[in-house]
Design an enzyme around this catalytic site. Structure first.
Site, PDB file in Angstrom:
ATOM      1  N   GLU A  49      -3.517 -12.391  14.073  1.00 32.33           N
ATOM      2  CA  GLU A  49      -3.195 -10.979  13.943  1.00 32.33           C
ATOM      3  C   GLU A  49      -4.389 -10.119  14.339  1.00 32.33           C
ATOM      4  O   GLU A  49      -4.231  -9.033  14.887  1.00 32.33           O
ATOM      5  CB  GLU A  49      -2.769 -10.660  12.502  1.00 32.33           C
ATOM      6  CG  GLU A  49      -2.131  -9.290  12.350  1.00 32.33           C
ATOM      7  CD  GLU A  49      -1.446  -9.101  11.019  1.00 32.33           C
ATOM      8  OE1 GLU A  49      -0.225  -9.380  10.934  1.00 32.33           O
ATOM      9  OE2 GLU A  49      -2.117  -8.697  10.054  1.00 32.33           O
ATOM     10  N   HIS A  68      -1.479 -39.002  10.190  1.00 32.87           N
ATOM     11  CA  HIS A  68      -0.306 -39.825  10.461  1.00 32.87           C
ATOM     12  C   HIS A  68       0.811 -39.026  11.120  1.00 32.87           C
ATOM     13  O   HIS A  68       1.970 -39.439  11.097  1.00 32.87           O
ATOM     14  CB  HIS A  68       0.167 -40.483   9.161  1.00 32.87           C
ATOM     15  CG  HIS A  68      -0.849 -41.424   8.590  1.00 32.87           C
ATOM     16  ND1 HIS A  68      -0.916 -42.762   8.958  1.00 32.87           N
ATOM     17  CD2 HIS A  68      -1.871 -41.220   7.733  1.00 32.87           C
ATOM     18  CE1 HIS A  68      -1.930 -43.329   8.327  1.00 32.87           C
ATOM     19  NE2 HIS A  68      -2.525 -42.425   7.572  1.00 32.87           N
ATOM     20  N   LYS A 119       9.711  -4.617  13.309  1.00 37.18           N
ATOM     21  CA  LYS A 119      10.122  -4.053  12.027  1.00 37.18           C
ATOM     22  C   LYS A 119      10.970  -2.805  12.222  1.00 37.18           C
ATOM     23  O   LYS A 119      11.980  -2.605  11.530  1.00 37.18           O
ATOM     24  CB  LYS A 119       8.876  -3.733  11.192  1.00 37.18           C
ATOM     25  CG  LYS A 119       8.148  -4.968  10.700  1.00 37.18           C
ATOM     26  CD  LYS A 119       6.728  -4.680  10.269  1.00 37.18           C
ATOM     27  CE  LYS A 119       6.643  -3.810   9.061  1.00 37.18           C
ATOM     28  NZ  LYS A 119       5.254  -3.677   8.563  1.00 37.18           N
ATOM     29  N   GLY A 134      -4.901  -5.428   5.684  1.00 37.23           N
ATOM     30  CA  GLY A 134      -4.133  -6.368   4.872  1.00 37.23           C
ATOM     31  C   GLY A 134      -4.698  -7.772   4.847  1.00 37.23           C
ATOM     32  O   GLY A 134      -4.832  -8.396   3.793  1.00 37.23           O
ATOM     33  N   ARG A 135      -5.057  -8.293   6.020  1.00 42.44           N
ATOM     34  CA  ARG A 135      -5.529  -9.672   6.083  1.00 42.44           C
ATOM     35  C   ARG A 135      -6.973  -9.815   5.632  1.00 42.44           C
ATOM     36  O   ARG A 135      -7.518 -10.913   5.609  1.00 42.44           O
ATOM     37  CB  ARG A 135      -5.345 -10.223   7.497  1.00 42.44           C
ATOM     38  CG  ARG A 135      -6.038  -9.415   8.577  1.00 42.44           C
ATOM     39  CD  ARG A 135      -5.561  -9.808   9.961  1.00 42.44           C
ATOM     40  NE  ARG A 135      -6.093  -8.940  10.999  1.00 42.44           N
ATOM     41  CZ  ARG A 135      -5.581  -7.757  11.342  1.00 42.44           C
ATOM     42  NH1 ARG A 135      -4.531  -7.283  10.711  1.00 42.44           N
ATOM     43  NH2 ARG A 135      -6.119  -7.059  12.324  1.00 42.44           N
ATOM     44  N   GLU A 151      10.464  -5.570   3.670  1.00 40.97           N
ATOM     45  CA  GLU A 151      10.687  -6.878   3.041  1.00 40.97           C
ATOM     46  C   GLU A 151      10.257  -6.853   1.573  1.00 40.97           C
ATOM     47  O   GLU A 151      10.972  -7.340   0.686  1.00 40.97           O
ATOM     48  CB  GLU A 151       9.914  -7.973   3.784  1.00 40.97           C
ATOM     49  CG  GLU A 151      10.309  -8.166   5.230  1.00 40.97           C
ATOM     50  CD  GLU A 151       9.422  -7.392   6.192  1.00 40.97           C
ATOM     51  OE1 GLU A 151       9.273  -7.840   7.341  1.00 40.97           O
ATOM     52  OE2 GLU A 151       8.881  -6.333   5.797  1.00 40.97           O
ATOM     53  N   LYS A 165       0.834  -1.205   0.000  1.00 44.46           N
ATOM     54  CA  LYS A 165       0.000   0.000   0.000  1.00 44.46           C
ATOM     55  C   LYS A 165       0.869   1.256   0.000  1.00 44.46           C
ATOM     56  O   LYS A 165       0.659   2.177  -0.791  1.00 44.46           O
ATOM     57  CB  LYS A 165      -0.940  -0.006   1.201  1.00 44.46           C
ATOM     58  CG  LYS A 165      -1.916   1.172   1.223  1.00 44.46           C
ATOM     59  CD  LYS A 165      -2.761   1.187   2.480  1.00 44.46           C
ATOM     60  CE  LYS A 165      -3.758   0.070   2.524  1.00 44.46           C
ATOM     61  NZ  LYS A 165      -4.706   0.187   3.665  1.00 44.46           N
TER      62      LYS A 165
END
Length: 539
Positions: free
Chosen positions: A353, A384, A504, A267-268, A213, A207
């Site tokens: 979050e 398993h 961050k 964001g999510r 990153e 955005k």
């Protein structure tokens, strides 16, 4: 909501009710109510929810609905759909339902109907997608684009990656999608190792166009393209999902191919916004709109259905019941579909979050546990590995089993085995196996303690007709609103994420310290780790 949550009459009634559950078994509950399986099941949006294998009675549910009403869930729900600033720490709306509203809908926030702008962006995305698919958009050397690399992090990649894997059966035959999030250079190197730069398009999803990153990976991708094709190629091999026009222009992109979104999109909660550009490129415009249709169908159900028949509310209250009254710290998400492999990870971000908060809206500590830990893997893989702990371990782990009635594979018999395992696991967790049953089967007495299953391990079973764009949208919105339900009751802001910021900020300081361009004060452990790293790098 300044009154402490755990002092409310509705909360205390649930605490008292919880004390009545000692020794109660699911076997007993099904004997008490032979129609329990139909009484504790509901269906909406072609999604069938069986929650009869939970440690609840009608009284439990009534008390949970009473708690929800005492926390004004219905009013808070309306506030969200009205575009009110329910993200109160940032004074913003959480208006993601507007992203999937029909073109004729009116949804206002800040007095502005945002639906026309949403559909303008969708039309822009569709035009661009069509130009890639019909090959009128070509790379700098004239080759058609066949490889799409989405560079983002968090909500800017996890939703699109999950959707790309989930909708494998609907992929455009000429499109191949790849995702880069981790700042570890090995990620981008691995993705680009077998790609032709001339037919590769990068989508940079940020955005602000400043996410460390994402922009680090974007610059490395830019070098990869320009090394092969020259500086002028950037405009044909990069597009941006961003709102920062100047930064996008400075990168060398054509801002006519920049796709924006709004500060009311978290964001999510953004996979159905322009962040979903890679999804639209991957599956096509029609299927992307079907995905939006699934989201919208669940939005309508959540907004209009009574709490007692409301799927997201029921799922949210069940999760809260175990988190706060049974001390269950985790919840397993177990999709019995190979293509849903990334769905548990997607729900990890959505839940953890959103509701990983310890401060309520009054700025006070929340007096109860929040934010269930989400984890899981597709069935039958997990059977398993970690199912042993779910069945016979010491921890209570509520499970959501998700299945699809129609197979996507032509191997229909294998699909029946898959669904048989889903149903069997829910049955085994609920009812277990007693010592008497083992003895009747001739099991040696010495083996009985080890082969007894206590049962009483709760689960939901969610069945949908088919894994499709529409059903995927329905599922995602189901869990979005379930998370919202829990956040309202806990009195926390489910739409901010300040907890990701501190690390961050410190990382940026440490990067400059490692490069020798600054010298910030740190604790002895941090300083020692930095020194050791530099020594072992030969600096």
């Amino acid at each position: 909501m300044s009154t402490a949550l755990n002092t409310l009459p509705a909360w205390q009634k649930l605490q008292q009710h919880r004390q009545t559950w000692e020794g109660v078994t699911l076997r007993q509950l099904f004997r008490e109510d032979p129609q329990r399986a139909s009484h504790l099941a509901t269906e909406a949006c072609h999604l069938y929810l069986d929650y009869s294998k939970h440690l609840v009675r009608q009284e439990t549910l009534s008390l949970l609905f009473e708690l929800a009403r005492s926390r004004h869930l219905e009013a808070r729900r309306e506030a969200m759909f009205a575009g009110d600033p329910i993200n109160y720490t940032e004074n913003r709306a959480a208006f993601h339902p507007a992203l999937r509203a029909p073109k004729e809908a009116v949804m206002r926030t800040g007095g502005v109907n945002v639906v026309p702008e949403v559909h303008k962006v969708l039309e822009h995305m569709a035009e661009f997608t069509q130009s890639i698919h019909d090959q009128s958009w070509r790379g700098a050397s004239g080759k058609p684009i066949r490889q799409i690399v989405n560079i983002g992090i968090g909500g800017s990649y996890l939703g699109p990656e999950m959707a790309w894997k989930a909708l494998r059966a609907y992929r455009h035959p000429d499109m191949h999608l790849h995702f880069v999030a981790n700042v570890d250079g090995a990620t981008l190197t691995d993705v680009t190792a077998h790609l032709d730069p001339a037919e590769t398009l990068f989508i940079i999803s940020s955005k602000t166009f400043t996410t460390l990153e994402t922009m680090t990976n974007a610059q490395a991708a830019r070098q990869w393209i320009t090394h092969a094709l020259g500086e002028a190629a950037v405009a044909r091999h990069f597009v941006a999902v961003s709102t920062n026009i100047e930064a996008v222009k400075a990168f060398g992109m054509d801002t006519a191919h920049m796709f924006g979104f709004w500060d009311w999109v978290g964001g999510r909660y953004s996979m159905d916004s322009a962040i979903g550009l890679s999804t639209m490129l991957g599956v096509g415009v029609t299927h992307f709109h079907a995905l939006l249709g699934g989201f919208h169908a669940m939005d309508v159900h959540f907004q209009t259905a009574p709490l007692e028949e409301n799927l997201p509310v029921i799922l949210g209250l069940l999760a809260l019941w175990y988190n706060n009254f049974w001390d269950a710290q985790t919840q397993a998400i177990l999709p019995y579909a190979y293509d849903m492999a990334r769905f548990p990870a997607y729900l990890q971000q959505l839940q953890m979050e959103s509701n990983g908060k310890s401060i309520n809206e009054a700025g006070q500590s929340v007096p109860v546990n929040t934010g269930t830990i989400i984890w899981g893997e597709p069935g039958t893989d997990g059977q398993h590995s970690f199912y042993q702990l779910i069945h016979q371990g010491t921890r209570l782990i509520p499970c959501d089993f998700i299945g699809f009635c129609e197979p996507l594979s032509p191997l229909a018999e294998q699909h029946e085995l898959l669904i048989a395992n889903l149903i069997a696991q829910a049955e085994a967790l609920a009812f277990g196996k007693t010592a008497e049953e083992l003895r009747s089967e001739g099991v040696a007495e010495a083996q009985i303690p080890f082969r007894t299953f206590s049962g009483n391990r709760p689960s939901s079973v969610l069945l949908l007709d088919r894994l499709s764009p529409h059903s995927l949208g329905t599922l995602v919105a189901l869990y979005e609103h379930s998370v919202f339900t829990q956040g309202v009751i806990w009195g926390i802001d489910s739409f901010d994420q300040w907890g990701v910021e501190l690390g961050k900020v410190l990382a940026q300081r440490i990067v400059s310290d490692l490069k020798g361009t600054s010298q910030h004060p740190h604790d002895p452990s941090t300083t020692g780790l930095m020194k050791l790293y530099l020594q072992r790098r030969g600096h």
